[in-house]
Design an enzyme around this catalytic site. Sequence first.
Site, PDB file in Angstrom:
ATOM      1  N   GLY A   1       2.506  -4.488   9.029  1.00  0.00           N
ATOM      2  CA  GLY A   1       2.460  -3.051   9.256  1.00  0.00           C
ATOM      3  C   GLY A   1       1.251  -2.349   8.679  1.00  0.00           C
ATOM      4  O   GLY A   1       1.360  -1.209   8.226  1.00  0.00           O
ATOM      5  N   THR A   2       0.102  -2.997   8.716  1.00  0.00           N
ATOM      6  CA  THR A   2      -1.110  -2.373   8.188  1.00  0.00           C
ATOM      7  C   THR A   2      -2.122  -2.130   9.304  1.00  0.00           C
ATOM      8  O   THR A   2      -2.160  -2.858  10.295  1.00  0.00           O
ATOM      9  CB  THR A   2      -1.767  -3.242   7.099  1.00  0.00           C
ATOM     10  OG1 THR A   2      -2.260  -4.446   7.689  1.00  0.00           O
ATOM     11  CG2 THR A   2      -0.767  -3.596   6.015  1.00  0.00           C
ATOM     12  N   SER A   3      -2.960  -1.131   9.091  1.00  0.00           N
ATOM     13  CA  SER A   3      -3.954  -0.770  10.103  1.00  0.00           C
ATOM     14  C   SER A   3      -5.214  -1.615  10.010  1.00  0.00           C
ATOM     15  O   SER A   3      -5.981  -1.704  10.960  1.00  0.00           O
ATOM     16  CB  SER A   3      -4.333   0.704   9.953  1.00  0.00           C
ATOM     17  OG  SER A   3      -4.995   0.918   8.711  1.00  0.00           O
TER      18      SER A   3
ATOM     19  N   GLN B   1       0.830  -1.201   0.000  1.00  0.00           N
ATOM     20  CA  GLN B   1       0.000   0.000   0.000  1.00  0.00           C
ATOM     21  C   GLN B   1       0.866   1.253   0.000  1.00  0.00           C
ATOM     22  O   GLN B   1       0.348   2.355  -0.192  1.00  0.00           O
ATOM     23  CB  GLN B   1      -0.905   0.008   1.243  1.00  0.00           C
ATOM     24  CG  GLN B   1      -1.902  -1.133   1.293  1.00  0.00           C
ATOM     25  CD  GLN B   1      -2.621  -1.170   2.622  1.00  0.00           C
ATOM     26  OE1 GLN B   1      -2.116  -1.699   3.611  1.00  0.00           O
ATOM     27  NE2 GLN B   1      -3.806  -0.591   2.667  1.00  0.00           N
TER      28      GLN B   1
ATOM     29  N   HIS C   1      -1.334   1.217  -4.659  1.00  0.00           N
ATOM     30  CA  HIS C   1      -1.748   2.616  -4.507  1.00  0.00           C
ATOM     31  C   HIS C   1      -0.866   3.572  -5.297  1.00  0.00           C
ATOM     32  O   HIS C   1      -0.883   4.775  -5.042  1.00  0.00           O
ATOM     33  CB  HIS C   1      -1.765   3.007  -3.027  1.00  0.00           C
ATOM     34  CG  HIS C   1      -2.867   2.349  -2.265  1.00  0.00           C
ATOM     35  ND1 HIS C   1      -2.857   2.229  -0.886  1.00  0.00           N
ATOM     36  CD2 HIS C   1      -4.020   1.769  -2.685  1.00  0.00           C
ATOM     37  CE1 HIS C   1      -3.962   1.599  -0.493  1.00  0.00           C
ATOM     38  NE2 HIS C   1      -4.672   1.303  -1.565  1.00  0.00           N
TER      39      HIS C   1
ATOM     40  N   ASN D   1       2.875  -7.037  13.119  1.00  0.00           N
ATOM     41  CA  ASN D   1       2.476  -5.642  13.299  1.00  0.00           C
ATOM     42  C   ASN D   1       2.986  -5.110  14.635  1.00  0.00           C
ATOM     43  O   ASN D   1       3.277  -5.879  15.556  1.00  0.00           O
ATOM     44  CB  ASN D   1       0.948  -5.520  13.246  1.00  0.00           C
ATOM     45  CG  ASN D   1       0.484  -4.261  12.537  1.00  0.00           C
ATOM     46  OD1 ASN D   1       1.265  -3.357  12.266  1.00  0.00           O
ATOM     47  ND2 ASN D   1      -0.813  -4.197  12.249  1.00  0.00           N
TER      48      ASN D   1
END
Length: 233
Positions: free
Chosen positions: A175-177, A91, A109, A201
Site C-alpha cells: 500500500g505504498t506510492s 509510514q 514517521h 498494492n
Amino acid sequence: MSQIRNIVILTGAGISAESGIDTFRGGGGLWEQHRVEDVATPEAFARDPNLVHRFYDMRRAAIQERLPNAAHFALAELDAQWRGDLLIVTQNVDDLHERGGASRVLHMHGEHLKAWCTSCDIRSPWRGPLVNRPPCPVCQARTLRPDVVWFGEMPYQMERIYGALRQADLFVSIGTSGAVYPAAGFVQSARDLGMQTLELNLERSQGSHWFHETRLGPASEVVPAWVAEMLGG
C-alpha cells in the site's frame, strides 16, 4: 518462498485507506485552503502553530474512530506465528497495526497518538487536542508538538531499519506510492542486497519495476492471501 526466514514489511497509506483513514494528500492536497505541506513543516509550525495544531488535532481524533481491517489482522497473525525475524516498518502514523494485534512494528514517521515535548525531549502517549497548549506530563512545559515527522525532518530509527534489511531474505511493500523517500528507496536497497522483493498494492507504485513480483488488489484481500501462503494455510 520456502527458504525465507527474515522478513521486512513496509506499509503505507493504502493499508489504512480501507479503514477510512484518508491519505495525506486526500481532498486535492488542500486543508482549509492550505496546502498540506504548509501544515507539515517545522517552518509552518513556527509561523502558525495554531493552524498546525488544528490540523493534527483533527486527524488525531479521527483515527481513534477507525478500526483495523483484514490486512492489519493478517499481518498481526504473521507477526504472532512467524518464527524468524520480522519487522513491520510503517509510514502510517495511525495505531491500526497495534490495535490489529501486531507487536513488531516501527513507526518511521512518528505516531498521532504521541506528543513530543521539545523542552525535555520526552514523547508521551496523547489522545486529546494540543491546540490549547497543555503542559507536558513530565516537565510541565507548554511546548508539546505532534510526534510526527514533518517534511524536512529525518524519519525515526533509520539505522534499525537498514540493519533489519541487511538481515532479511524478503522485502514486502504494502500500500505504498513509492514516491516518498527514504522509504521509496528500500526496495532498491533490498535488491542490491540480493533478497526477494514483493509488492502488494491497489495499483503499481512508482518503483514497481524494482520488485520481483507485484500482486494487485485491495489490501484487505491480497495481504491475507499472501499471509496464508507464507504460513502454509
